[in-house]
Design a protein around this motif. Structure first.
Motif, PDB file in Angstrom:
ATOM      1  N   ASP A   8      -3.927   0.639  -2.740  1.00 24.79           N
ATOM      2  CA  ASP A   8      -3.493  -0.759  -2.670  1.00 24.79           C
ATOM      3  C   ASP A   8      -3.014  -1.254  -4.030  1.00 24.79           C
ATOM      4  N   VAL A  11      -2.783  -4.947 -10.253  1.00 24.79           N
ATOM      5  CA  VAL A  11      -4.102  -4.480  -9.833  1.00 24.79           C
ATOM      6  C   VAL A  11      -3.899  -3.289  -8.900  1.00 24.79           C
ATOM      7  N   LEU A  36      -7.264  -3.010 -13.671  1.00 24.26           N
ATOM      8  CA  LEU A  36      -6.437  -4.176 -13.951  1.00 24.26           C
ATOM      9  C   LEU A  36      -5.557  -3.887 -15.166  1.00 24.26           C
ATOM     10  N   GLU A  56     -12.295   1.929  -6.151  1.00 23.48           N
ATOM     11  CA  GLU A  56     -12.284   1.856  -7.616  1.00 23.48           C
ATOM     12  C   GLU A  56     -11.006   1.139  -8.056  1.00 23.48           C
ATOM     13  N   ARG A  57     -11.164   0.121  -8.917  1.00 22.04           N
ATOM     14  CA  ARG A  57     -10.030  -0.724  -9.285  1.00 22.04           C
ATOM     15  C   ARG A  57      -9.751  -0.652 -10.786  1.00 22.04           C
ATOM     16  N   SER A  78       0.849  -1.190   0.000  1.00 22.62           N
ATOM     17  CA  SER A  78       0.000   0.000   0.000  1.00 22.62           C
ATOM     18  C   SER A  78       0.880   1.234   0.000  1.00 22.62           C
ATOM     19  N   GLU A 119      -6.053  -0.330  -6.608  1.00 25.30           N
ATOM     20  CA  GLU A 119      -7.366   0.029  -6.052  1.00 25.30           C
ATOM     21  C   GLU A 119      -7.232   1.275  -5.188  1.00 25.30           C
ATOM     22  N   ALA A 133     -13.472  -5.237 -11.602  1.00 29.46           N
ATOM     23  CA  ALA A 133     -12.825  -3.924 -11.647  1.00 29.46           C
ATOM     24  C   ALA A 133     -13.609  -3.021 -12.582  1.00 29.46           C
ATOM     25  N   LEU A 187      -8.271   7.605 -10.225  1.00 29.94           N
ATOM     26  CA  LEU A 187      -8.825   6.427  -9.563  1.00 29.94           C
ATOM     27  C   LEU A 187      -9.332   6.815  -8.175  1.00 29.94           C
TER      28      LEU A 187
END
Length: 737
Positions: free
Chosen positions: A599, A619, A628, A625-626, A594, A621, A650, A718
């Protein structure tokens, strides 16, 4: 002239061009106002009307949309000096004819593994044509603007061809002279001598251009106003000295003859150099200055400068899209400002030193505005390089080229010129190592304006009040305020790198680069796009560079990034296939960390697949909100990722393998359920990416597609659950949306 010039210059900032009928109406209105008290407004309207109309004609000459990507047979004549690098022949074509198609007047073509192509030849070619298009990223070279400024209506790659007629005329003779120069033994600096004599820089390697840019001496190796003025000045000075010694015929007034010989000599040198736009600009300025010296000295020096500016812009309004135009006129204006109002005589070395530091400091705001590196060693390097090239290298090179027909003499002079040039490059390399170039952060308008005012105050003549205030005004430009992300926020930028991938992820205190774009031969996207973009955004340090796998379209620019930025750590799915200098470590599947409340997770399929299925995926986040990033992961790798049991849902997905049908399987898309899919690819790429099947799967989800080939650089924040910012939506009249 000032009102007229302002109207012509405004073209550079036009978001769109007015309709043609409005431009003609504007020109008529401007002519009518010339006879009234509002004649200055009339001149302004004439300037902006003519500039926009000329630009519209250039846009109208672009390749038709229906021909974009098509292969067509055409005939044309080679103009300019073709170049060859890494097996690719590049040249421009004019006088073009094609059956059942109206093509632009000028094309720029490349021919992989093509035969020798000479200036003046006529060819019949099968060409895959493309509309003018370049990579769209913030603070990087704008290829589309450069093409439009040269009035190139299309680019293309040659598939086949046959020579219809051999080279003939002056252009053929110029090409033959270049070949002779390149074959001379000149300490491996024959390419630099060809640049000085003929204005052909294709013989210089990329490392040479980088060194020249880092030391602020690029102007020395392209035929510019300095070279034209030097040659003209020698002829002018020769007549003046003969007249002072009483050796000039008294029946011939020396001043008109000196001006005439200087202009003819400068013009002849310009024609030898190809008479390209910068050379034409230099010849126009020379003509105006000589005319001022002959008849109009009482008007002051600003008058010829303004007159030259107007003439250059009337002849070719699109020069405002070229950086050389702003730098050349800016340099002359700075020197006029720095030496205006000077009382008493200075020693020559004081004048020379003041000119160099004025140029180094005064051009900095222009370089900032043009998103160009600022050479910290420039004033010192030019202090030595300018007289060395002007008084030693260039005269030897010109004399050597002129005497090539005399056995041994021409080769010997060129050998001396090459040795002198090699010595200069060694000095420049040492200077650059001590003081590397500075790529500044993009400034807000207010900070740039204050900095420009500060520079003007510092270089103003002594006696101008509040000069010391200039130092205070420089502070916002040297230490610009930076907008920092809040905790738990991330900024994701998908760079436009053509047929490749490079994604920057930033948090409040950290930065990560996922892949570094392609490299093909000497064309390194990492050096030309990724590093300048990151430095322009204020990123000088990467906490991690993650290279998904070792394919060139993902890892090609990694070494340039490693050299251009501070990189704490490098991970890769295929570290053993990368350059040892990268010091890459293997990707640890399942590793998580992190940064500033954001993350990160990396994963890699089990070994056993091909290179694409060795991709290390990422990935990210932020605030729920994610996104890839799946590298070139294929169907097998996607199935393994699904089987791993990791949560894949995602909002954002960077499509694997640029949208190839070997990736983005229906099962994987159902597992991710993205709302928006990002595709990084080259425009009209040879692989057909994205594949129609993949595009139909994405739209069936339904999900929205964002494509760098169509939209350029993409920025998303993000954690904000918003829409991406698209580079090509920024309004400039020359860029296709």
């Amino acid at each position: 002239m000032a009102a007229f010039a302002v109207g012509l210059l405004l073209l550079r900032w036009m978001p769109i061009l007015p309709p043609v009928w409005w431009l003609y109406l504007q020109l008529i209105l401007g002519l009518l106002l010339l006879g009234s008290r509002a004649w200055r407004i009339g001149l302004f309207l004439l300037g902006i009307g003519w500039a926009c109309l000329s630009a519209q004609w250039a846009l109208d000459d672009r390749l038709e949309l229906r021909l974009d990507g098509q292969v067509r047979w055409l005939e044309g004549r080679v103009v300019g000096l073709p170049s060859r690098a890494d097996g690719v022949v590049r040249f421009e074509l004019e006088d073009i004819h094609a059956p059942r198609a109206q093509l632009p007047q000028r094309l720029r073509l490349s021919w992989h593994d093509g035969p020798r192509v000479l200036a003046g030849e006529r060819w019949r070619l099968a060409v895959r044509l493309k509309r003018p298009r370049g990579l769209a990223n913030p603070a990087t070279f704008d290829f589309e603007a450069w093409l439009l400024a040269r009035r190139i209506g299309a680019t293309g790659s040659v598939k086949a061809g046959e020579r219809l007629s051999p080279a003939s005329g002056p252009v053929a003779w110029r090409d033959q002279l270049r070949q002779r120069l390149l074959q001379v033994d000149a300490w491996d600096r024959a390419g630099g001598l060809a640049a000085l004599v003929l204005g052909d820089g294709s013989g210089l390697q990329d490392r040479d251009w980088r060194l020249l840019q880092d030391t602020g001496t690029t102007h020395l190796m392209v035929i510019s106003g300095q070279h034209i003025t030097l040659f003209a000045g020698v002829l002018y000075g020769l007549v003046a000295v003969l007249a002072r010694l009483g050796l000039w015929p008294r029946r011939l007034p020396w001043l008109p003859w000196a001006c005439a010989m200087a202009f003819i000599g400068g013009l002849g040198y310009g024609i030898l150099a190809g008479f390209d736009v910068p050379v034409r600009r230099a010849c126009v300025m020379l003509a105006v200055v000589l005319l001022w010296r002959l008849r109009f000295r009482h008007l002051g020096f600003l008058t010829p400068l303004l007159a030259a500016l107007c003439v250059v812009l009337v002849v070719e309004p699109l020069v405002v899209l070229q950086t050389g135009f702003w730098l050349s006129f800016g340099a002359v204006a700075l020197l006029v400002l720095a030496f205006a109002g000077r009382l008493g005589a200075w020693r020559w070395w004081m004048t020379w030193w003041r000119a160099q530091w004025v140029m180094g400091l005064g051009l900095a705001p222009l370089l900032l505005a043009l998103a160009l590196p600022i050479s910290l060693s420039g004033p010192v390097a030019n202090l030595v390089a300018v007289p060395w090239v002007s008084l030693v290298v260039l005269p030897l090179a010109l004399l050597g080229a002129a005497t090539l027909g005399i056995p041994w003499l021409g080769e010997a002079l060129l050998w001396l010129a090459g040795g002198a040039l090699e010595l200069l490059f060694q000095v420049l390399a040492w200077t650059s190592a001590q003081l590397p170039a500075w790529i500044p952060v993009q400034l807000p308008v207010w900070a740039w304006s204050l900095g420009a005012m500060g520079v003007l105050l510092l270089i103003a003549p002594a006696g101008v009040p509040f000069r010391a205030l200039g130092l205070a005004l420089l502070v916002p430009a040297l230490f610009p305020p930076q907008q920092r992300l809040g905790p738990g926020q991330a900024e994701v930028r998908v760079l436009d790198v053509g047929q490749g991938l490079s994604v920057l992820v930033r948090t409040r205190e950290h930065a990560l680069l996922y892949d570094a774009g392609p490299r093909r031969g000497d064309f390194d996207i990492g050096e030309r796009v990724v590093v300048p973009t990151l430095r322009g955004l204020g990123v000088s340090r990467l906490g991690l560079m993650l290279i998904s796998h070792a394919d060139s379209d993902h890892a090609g620019g990694a070494l340039a990034v490693r050299r251009g930025l501070t990189v704490d750590r490098v991970l890769s799915g295929e570290p053993e296939r990368l350059a040892p200098d990268l010091e890459a470590e293997p990707c640890a599947a399942g590793a998580a960390w992190s940064w500033d409340g954001v993350d990160f997770l990396v994963w890699q399929p089990p070994p056993g697949g091909d290179s694409n299925d060795s991709s290390c995926v990422l990935v990210v986040e932020a605030a729920g909100e994610r996104i890839l990033l799946s590298g070139d992961l294929g169907v097998r790798g996607e199935a393994a990722w699904i089987a791993s049991g990791q949560p894949l849902a995602a909002r954002w997905l960077v499509a694997g393998h640029h949208g190839s049908r070997t990736s983005s399987s229906a099962a994987f898309l159902r597992a991710v359920k993205p709302e928006k899919v990002l595709i990084s690819r080259g425009h009209l790429n040879a692989y057909g990416h994205p594949h129609p099947l993949v595009a139909s799967r994405i739209r069936a989800l339904p999900a929205e597609i964002h494509d760098t080939a169509e939209q350029g650089h993409l920025l998303l924040r993000l954690g904000a659950f918003g829409e991406p910012e698209v580079e090509r939506e920024k309004s400039v009249f020359w860029r296709e949306k």
